[in-house]
Scaffold this motif. Sequence first.
Motif, PDB file in Angstrom:
ATOM      1  N   ASP A  64      18.045 -60.349  57.491  1.00  4.50           N
ATOM      2  CA  ASP A  64      18.979 -61.070  56.402  1.00  4.50           C
ATOM      3  C   ASP A  64      18.213 -60.807  55.241  1.00  4.50           C
ATOM      4  O   ASP A  64      19.617 -61.695  54.410  1.00  4.50           O
ATOM      5  N   VAL A  65      17.062 -59.969  55.012  1.00  4.28           N
ATOM      6  CA  VAL A  65      16.904 -60.553  54.072  1.00  4.28           C
ATOM      7  C   VAL A  65      15.657 -59.425  53.362  1.00  4.28           C
ATOM      8  O   VAL A  65      15.311 -59.151  54.087  1.00  4.28           O
ATOM      9  N   VAL A  66      15.833 -58.410  52.022  1.00  2.00           N
ATOM     10  CA  VAL A  66      15.092 -57.889  51.576  1.00  2.00           C
ATOM     11  C   VAL A  66      13.945 -58.179  50.594  1.00  2.00           C
ATOM     12  O   VAL A  66      15.336 -59.014  49.304  1.00  2.00           O
ATOM     13  N   THR A  67      12.254 -58.041  50.618  1.00  2.00           N
ATOM     14  CA  THR A  67      11.597 -58.208  49.436  1.00  2.00           C
ATOM     15  C   THR A  67      11.101 -56.830  49.082  1.00  2.00           C
ATOM     16  O   THR A  67      10.896 -56.270  49.925  1.00  2.00           O
ATOM     17  N   GLY A  68      10.717 -57.136  48.041  1.00  5.57           N
ATOM     18  CA  GLY A  68       9.735 -56.295  47.533  1.00  5.57           C
ATOM     19  C   GLY A  68       8.608 -56.586  47.233  1.00  5.57           C
ATOM     20  O   GLY A  68       8.351 -58.520  46.674  1.00  5.57           O
ATOM     21  N   VAL A  69       7.398 -56.459  47.281  1.00  4.84           N
ATOM     22  CA  VAL A  69       5.913 -56.489  46.833  1.00  4.84           C
ATOM     23  C   VAL A  69       6.277 -56.396  45.383  1.00  4.84           C
ATOM     24  O   VAL A  69       5.641 -55.430  45.028  1.00  4.84           O
ATOM     25  N   PRO A  70       5.968 -57.308  44.816  1.00  8.82           N
ATOM     26  CA  PRO A  70       5.710 -56.740  43.261  1.00  8.82           C
ATOM     27  C   PRO A  70       4.451 -56.421  42.912  1.00  8.82           C
ATOM     28  O   PRO A  70       3.077 -56.829  43.458  1.00  8.82           O
ATOM     29  N   ASP A  71       4.610 -56.148  41.880  1.00  2.00           N
ATOM     30  CA  ASP A  71       5.624 -55.448  40.714  1.00  2.00           C
ATOM     31  C   ASP A  71       6.289 -54.168  41.109  1.00  2.00           C
ATOM     32  O   ASP A  71       7.707 -53.554  40.839  1.00  2.00           O
ATOM     33  N   SER A  72       5.924 -52.877  41.530  1.00  3.91           N
ATOM     34  CA  SER A  72       5.709 -51.861  42.299  1.00  3.91           C
ATOM     35  C   SER A  72       6.411 -51.312  43.256  1.00  3.91           C
ATOM     36  O   SER A  72       7.050 -50.412  43.320  1.00  3.91           O
ATOM     37  N   SER A  73       6.536 -52.309  43.479  1.00  2.49           N
ATOM     38  CA  SER A  73       7.761 -51.815  44.819  1.00  2.49           C
ATOM     39  C   SER A  73       9.163 -52.464  44.769  1.00  2.49           C
ATOM     40  O   SER A  73       9.973 -52.531  45.604  1.00  2.49           O
ATOM     41  N   ILE A  74       9.711 -53.554  43.648  1.00  2.00           N
ATOM     42  CA  ILE A  74      10.881 -53.900  43.886  1.00  2.00           C
ATOM     43  C   ILE A  74      11.981 -52.683  43.140  1.00  2.00           C
ATOM     44  O   ILE A  74      12.910 -52.986  43.884  1.00  2.00           O
ATOM     45  N   SER A  75      11.224 -51.932  42.770  1.00  2.01           N
ATOM     46  CA  SER A  75      12.458 -51.113  42.345  1.00  2.01           C
ATOM     47  C   SER A  75      13.212 -50.449  44.091  1.00  2.01           C
ATOM     48  O   SER A  75      14.426 -49.722  44.530  1.00  2.01           O
ATOM     49  N   ALA A  76      12.187 -49.789  44.454  1.00  2.05           N
ATOM     50  CA  ALA A  76      12.116 -49.681  45.994  1.00  2.05           C
ATOM     51  C   ALA A  76      13.741 -50.237  46.930  1.00  2.05           C
ATOM     52  O   ALA A  76      14.002 -49.837  48.070  1.00  2.05           O
ATOM     53  N   ALA A  77      12.741 -51.747  46.640  1.00  2.00           N
ATOM     54  CA  ALA A  77      13.332 -52.751  47.209  1.00  2.00           C
ATOM     55  C   ALA A  77      14.669 -53.054  46.763  1.00  2.00           C
ATOM     56  O   ALA A  77      15.833 -52.729  47.780  1.00  2.00           O
ATOM     57  N   ILE A  78      15.283 -52.822  45.760  1.00  2.00           N
ATOM     58  CA  ILE A  78      16.902 -52.734  45.867  1.00  2.00           C
ATOM     59  C   ILE A  78      17.874 -51.166  46.356  1.00  2.00           C
ATOM     60  O   ILE A  78      18.447 -51.718  46.433  1.00  2.00           O
TER      61      ILE A  78
END
Length: 464
Positions: free
Chosen positions: A275-289
């Motif tokens: 239902d949702v994707v989230t990234g572990v801040p901060d270094s994973s945000i770009s990959a999560a997007i």
Amino acid sequence: MCGVFGIYNNSKAAQLTYYALYALQHRGQESAGIISSNEGKFHHHKGLGLVADVFKEEQIASLEGKAAIGHVRYSTTGANSLQNAQPLFFKYQGGNLALAHNGNLVNAHQLRSHLERQGSIFQTTSDTEVAAHLIARAGYENSEQSVKESLGMIKGSYAMLFLADNKLIAVRDPNGIRPLSLGKLNGSFVVSSETCAFDTIGATFLRDVEPGEMIIIDQDGIRSERVSSYPTQATCVFEYIYFARPDSDIEGLNVHTVRKQLGKRLAQEAPIEADVVTGVPDSSISAAIGYAEEANIPYELGLIKNRYIGRTFIQPSQELRERGVRLKLNAVRKVVAGKRVVMIDDSIVRGTTSGRIVSMLREAGATEVHVRISSPPVTHPCYYGIDTSAKEELIASSKSIEEIREHIGADTLAYLSTEGMLDTFKDRLGAISEATQCCGYCEGCFSGSYPTEIIEQDKHSLER
């Protein structure tokens, strides 16, 4: 993974170095230091802690001169102590010389033992001081010649800055494992571990320092020499995956763009209904997007970072890492409650952080937690400046992916393949000018194949 910065021919050298170190703070949080040069007279200040804690306005004002180098430290060799804080400063027959180093010298223990038998007396337990002694013993009055000869004896990774009485020297190891960039600010030249520091001070990026290149900046301008005739490039892929800031460019590649592409490839290799994707801040945000875009699943800020807490991976002890995770992150209950969540992280090194975050998401009401890692399993130690020098610390070296999944408590777990990771870099390189000299990457932590000879030793073997 330290951060280095240098500037030559600027009346505000120390102030600009201070701002640049702020931009490089993510590369090291244990100590910070600046040394400036004013017509042959050196001024220095360093201390333990963050840049903002080490430097106050009056201390920066005391660092007079038009040239300076600075350093933020993340220790992999030698204890976290004031004596090991950089830049290092020493006097020898060639004059004054200050030294700042990012990287790790794999034969430092051998060289140090040899130097001590020859009568050298060491003041620190850092591998960097080995380079200082080699320079002093080279016997040349010309500082760049002494630097050049000493580096011929060193093996490993280094992006080094040397501040002499009348010049600034920047050098990168023959494999280019650690990043180093050259820029310009009006009439001043600047050198930095990452280009994000140039943006902070308003400097213009000129180019990357090439593997095996030594740049000399003095009152006559800038010139280049080779310290290695036939360098083979092997830039650390972990710079792109985790360490560098997303707004930095390394070897012509923007870090955010690379991470986003890694996330897209991960979604292709390891899809899941969620239902949702989230990234572990901060270094994973770009990959999560990137994962969310490719999978057509909404991206949400399911995890919030306390901005006053540093990076837990680079804390010097496991106890501090675990405590840091508890302080660092918080799940957004309204976002994840009742949802099937895809949690994107850049890597799993020891497994402690991932397990804690999975538990946090479940406590916040997530019905399923699917972990996706935007890099392959870290199965081998890094000897070039990342604090993973003991194989037994790496969870993927002894556990299968299914065992790791059970250990961290996820519903499913998948990693990006090594082929997928390297293909991402190849795809990105196709859009770069042919003038960019980028021919390979070091991915030894994933494969066990290293670009240099490796000399096994305990990470603190230099300590006394």
